[in-house]
Design a protein around this motif. Structure first.
Motif, PDB file in Angstrom:
ATOM      1  N   UNK A 197     -39.421  22.469  88.990  1.00  0.00           N
ATOM      2  CA  UNK A 197     -38.889  22.150  88.377  1.00  0.00           C
ATOM      3  C   UNK A 197     -38.667  22.646  87.562  1.00  0.00           C
ATOM      4  N   UNK A 198     -38.955  20.688  87.033  1.00  0.00           N
ATOM      5  CA  UNK A 198     -39.026  20.390  85.273  1.00  0.00           C
ATOM      6  C   UNK A 198     -40.944  20.248  85.322  1.00  0.00           C
ATOM      7  N   UNK A 199     -41.894  20.054  84.715  1.00  0.00           N
ATOM      8  CA  UNK A 199     -42.398  19.239  84.194  1.00  0.00           C
ATOM      9  C   UNK A 199     -42.319  17.755  84.467  1.00  0.00           C
ATOM     10  N   UNK A 200     -43.232  17.247  84.291  1.00  0.00           N
ATOM     11  CA  UNK A 200     -43.351  15.910  84.658  1.00  0.00           C
ATOM     12  C   UNK A 200     -43.653  15.541  83.429  1.00  0.00           C
ATOM     13  N   UNK A 201     -44.149  15.494  82.212  1.00  0.00           N
ATOM     14  CA  UNK A 201     -43.602  15.660  81.457  1.00  0.00           C
ATOM     15  C   UNK A 201     -42.296  15.017  80.706  1.00  0.00           C
ATOM     16  N   UNK A 202     -41.208  17.031  81.476  1.00  0.00           N
ATOM     17  CA  UNK A 202     -39.937  16.488  81.212  1.00  0.00           C
ATOM     18  C   UNK A 202     -38.718  15.589  82.178  1.00  0.00           C
ATOM     19  N   UNK A 203     -39.402  15.459  83.099  1.00  0.00           N
ATOM     20  CA  UNK A 203     -38.660  14.634  84.096  1.00  0.00           C
ATOM     21  C   UNK A 203     -38.853  13.138  83.145  1.00  0.00           C
ATOM     22  N   UNK A 204     -40.087  12.982  82.538  1.00  0.00           N
ATOM     23  CA  UNK A 204     -40.362  11.422  82.434  1.00  0.00           C
ATOM     24  C   UNK A 204     -39.436  11.336  81.031  1.00  0.00           C
ATOM     25  N   UNK A 205     -38.987  12.143  80.909  1.00  0.00           N
ATOM     26  CA  UNK A 205     -37.865  11.750  79.343  1.00  0.00           C
ATOM     27  C   UNK A 205     -35.972  11.729  79.832  1.00  0.00           C
ATOM     28  N   UNK A 206     -36.266  11.443  81.405  1.00  0.00           N
ATOM     29  CA  UNK A 206     -35.462  11.210  82.023  1.00  0.00           C
ATOM     30  C   UNK A 206     -35.396   9.674  81.963  1.00  0.00           C
ATOM     31  N   UNK A 207     -33.942   8.419  81.289  1.00  0.00           N
ATOM     32  CA  UNK A 207     -34.299   7.133  81.231  1.00  0.00           C
ATOM     33  C   UNK A 207     -35.101   6.758  79.894  1.00  0.00           C
ATOM     34  N   UNK A 208     -35.672   7.474  79.866  1.00  0.00           N
ATOM     35  CA  UNK A 208     -36.191   7.683  77.414  1.00  0.00           C
ATOM     36  C   UNK A 208     -35.321   7.675  76.560  1.00  0.00           C
ATOM     37  N   UNK A 209     -35.538   8.900  77.073  1.00  0.00           N
ATOM     38  CA  UNK A 209     -34.965  10.140  75.498  1.00  0.00           C
ATOM     39  C   UNK A 209     -33.385  10.209  76.367  1.00  0.00           C
ATOM     40  N   UNK A 210     -33.153  10.644  77.386  1.00  0.00           N
ATOM     41  CA  UNK A 210     -32.243  11.056  78.052  1.00  0.00           C
ATOM     42  C   UNK A 210     -31.756   9.584  79.348  1.00  0.00           C
ATOM     43  N   UNK A 211     -29.862   9.615  78.922  1.00  0.00           N
ATOM     44  CA  UNK A 211     -30.350   9.004  80.623  1.00  0.00           C
ATOM     45  C   UNK A 211     -30.657   9.530  81.853  1.00  0.00           C
ATOM     46  N   UNK A 212     -30.743   8.167  82.795  1.00  0.00           N
ATOM     47  CA  UNK A 212     -31.399   8.409  84.085  1.00  0.00           C
ATOM     48  C   UNK A 212     -30.602   9.756  84.362  1.00  0.00           C
ATOM     49  N   UNK A 213     -29.421  10.496  83.968  1.00  0.00           N
ATOM     50  CA  UNK A 213     -28.519  11.944  84.648  1.00  0.00           C
ATOM     51  C   UNK A 213     -29.230  12.719  83.808  1.00  0.00           C
ATOM     52  N   UNK A 214     -29.698  12.492  82.329  1.00  0.00           N
ATOM     53  CA  UNK A 214     -30.195  14.108  82.102  1.00  0.00           C
ATOM     54  C   UNK A 214     -28.962  14.094  80.207  1.00  0.00           C
ATOM     55  N   UNK A 215     -28.100  13.326  80.132  1.00  0.00           N
ATOM     56  CA  UNK A 215     -27.797  13.160  78.695  1.00  0.00           C
ATOM     57  C   UNK A 215     -28.499  12.740  77.156  1.00  0.00           C
ATOM     58  N   UNK A 216     -28.436  13.255  76.550  1.00  0.00           N
ATOM     59  CA  UNK A 216     -28.224  12.548  75.458  1.00  0.00           C
ATOM     60  C   UNK A 216     -28.610  10.576  75.500  1.00  0.00           C
TER      61      UNK A 216
END
Length: 450
Positions: A19-38
């Motif tokens: 679906x998305x790479x682990x690297x992309x998914x790691x953005x959830x909760x860091x640069x993105x909110x846990x639901x995917x917003x900026x």
């Protein structure tokens, strides 16, 4: 060579399946909110950083009704027909049409922006699992590898239909039951009300349910009409499926007058909404519900817009329905709009398919994944109906909800308002116990006893 080719094909298949790479998914909760917003705010600070949303004790909750955490705030400014030109880049075509149609009365009071959306940690974990595993099937019309996560199918979306799926699969607070009212005012503002008791239950929150048989069920929905007397006792039951191409939505209606349960295939797509006087389709419910397969969904991108938000005032139990419902549109003095980032999606009916809306234009809040604004065009390409989803964060339950859905027919001058509860006995009841037997056609007759 054959082994190498096979390995290459295997790796290619794996990359396609991911679906998305682990690297992309790691953005959830860091640069993105846990639901995917900026997570960051915008450049001038008019959209703040997301810092976790409203806490569960943000304000008082009385009999299920939420007190307004922002009751002391005043509008920063109000958009009217006189000054709308200077704000038009942050308004939808539908909002601009409302200013033109109701120049003397329609206005948009703009308040400070608060990024109040939040969900429980278990839901954040489910969204991350979805990001890593959920796959579109049938050209995006269904989902696979989704049954284990169940929420926010594509928190890092790649196309328009994936944005829509996040709205469809968003967290709704678990099993919930509510008393709500629908009205379809005449052009002079006169109205009568239809009263519903509706409830939604989720397979993961139910007991005595065959989970294997429910693997393609997203939710169970039951809606009983309680007034007026000519409609009272009619009940609608829906099994909302995940892949509606593989297994279409299942629906049944109990008619109290006939004392009969029958299948209801018309409860889908552009079938008429319940007791809606022809002013909404079935898939207008919840701003959009049902299968996406009749449209091509184009992701236009992201933009900043003034959308209905934190609409606690509109949901107040101190109001009467007559305070809310006015000629042409709801009482805009009771509304609240804020500047937020939205995903913009355009849907066009596919060749060979049919729907009374030839085109839909959706604006989806990035924090909650709720559709905030929805413009609907007829077969001539003319803007026909303008939808506004007035939302609030149910802070105690940690779930964004709609306080009122309005759908304006700018051609006829009428509209439908759905979801009001100001004069009802109590607010939404969350967490009720549900069993599989509660949502069978056989159970409908008992539900509909007058």
């Amino acid at each position: 060579m054959q082994f190498g080719a096979a390995m290459a094909l295997s790796l290619l298949a794996s990359s396609v399946m991911a679906a998305v790479s682990p690297e992309e998914a790691a953005k959830l909760g860091t640069t993105l909110t846990p639901l995917g917003a900026e997570k960051a705010g915008n450049a001038d600070g008019s959209i703040p950083e997301w810092t976790g949303g409203l806490p569960t004790d943000a304000a008082a909750v009385t009999n299920g009704f939420l007190a307004d955490p922002f009751a002391n705030e005043q509008p920063l400014f109000t958009i009217t027909a006189a000054n709308v030109e200077q704000y038009k880049d942050k308004l939808s075509p539908g909002q601009l049409a409302m200013f033109k149609r109701y120049a003397a009365t329609y206005k948009i009071p703009v308040y400070p922006s608060h990024r109040t959306a939040a969900a429980p940690q278990a839901i954040y974990a489910a969204a991350k699992k979805s990001a890593l595993n959920t796959q579109p099937v049938d050209n995006g019309n269904g989902l696979s590898n989704f049954a284990d996560s169940r929420y926010y199918a594509f928190p890092i979306p790649k196309d328009g239909v994936q944005v829509l799926w996040n709205h469809i699969t968003r967290y709704r607070g678990g099993n919930a039951r509510r008393l709500i009212v629908q009205a379809t005012p005449q052009t002079n503002g006169s109205f009568s009300t239809v009263h519903f008791e509706d409830e939604v239950a989720f397979p993961t929150d139910m007991i005595e349910l065959d989970q294997a048989k429910a693997s393609n069920v997203l939710l169970y929905f039951k809606q009983k009409v309680t007034a007026p007397s000519r409609l009272a006792g009619n009940v609608l039951l829906v099994h909302e499926t995940i892949d509606q191409v593989k297994e279409p939505r299942l629906a049944w209606i109990y008619n109290a007058g006939q004392r009969r349960v029958r299948r209801a295939p018309q409860v889908a797509y552009d079938g008429p909404g319940t007791a809606a006087d022809g002013l909404r389709t079935t898939d207008n419910f919840d701003m959009f519900s049902g299968a996406p397969d009749r449209y091509d969904w184009k992701l236009v991108g992201k933009k900043e817009m003034y959308i209905p938000y934190n609409s606690y005032k509109l949901d107040s139990p101190s109001l009467k329905y007559a305070d809310v419902l006015k000629p042409g549109h709801i009482n805009q003095d009771l509304t609240r709009y804020e500047l937020h980032r939205v995903w913009e999606v355009e849907a066009t009916v596919k060749p060979g398919e049919r729907h009374i809306y030839a085109k839909r234009h959706l604006f989806v809040d990035e924090d909650s994944w709720q559709v905030a604004l929805a413009d609907h065009y007829d077969g001539r390409g003319q803007l026909w109906r303008v939808g506004e989803g007035h939302a609030e964060q149910h802070y105690q339950r940690q779930v964004p909800v709609y306080t009122l859905e309005a759908l304006y027919d700018i051609i006829s001058g009428r509209y439908i308002a759905l979801g009001m509860r100001n004069e009802e006995k109590h607010g939404t009841e969350f967490g009720f116990k549900a069993t599989g037997a509660d949502y069978t056609p056989a159970a409908l007759r008992n539900s509909g006893v007058r």
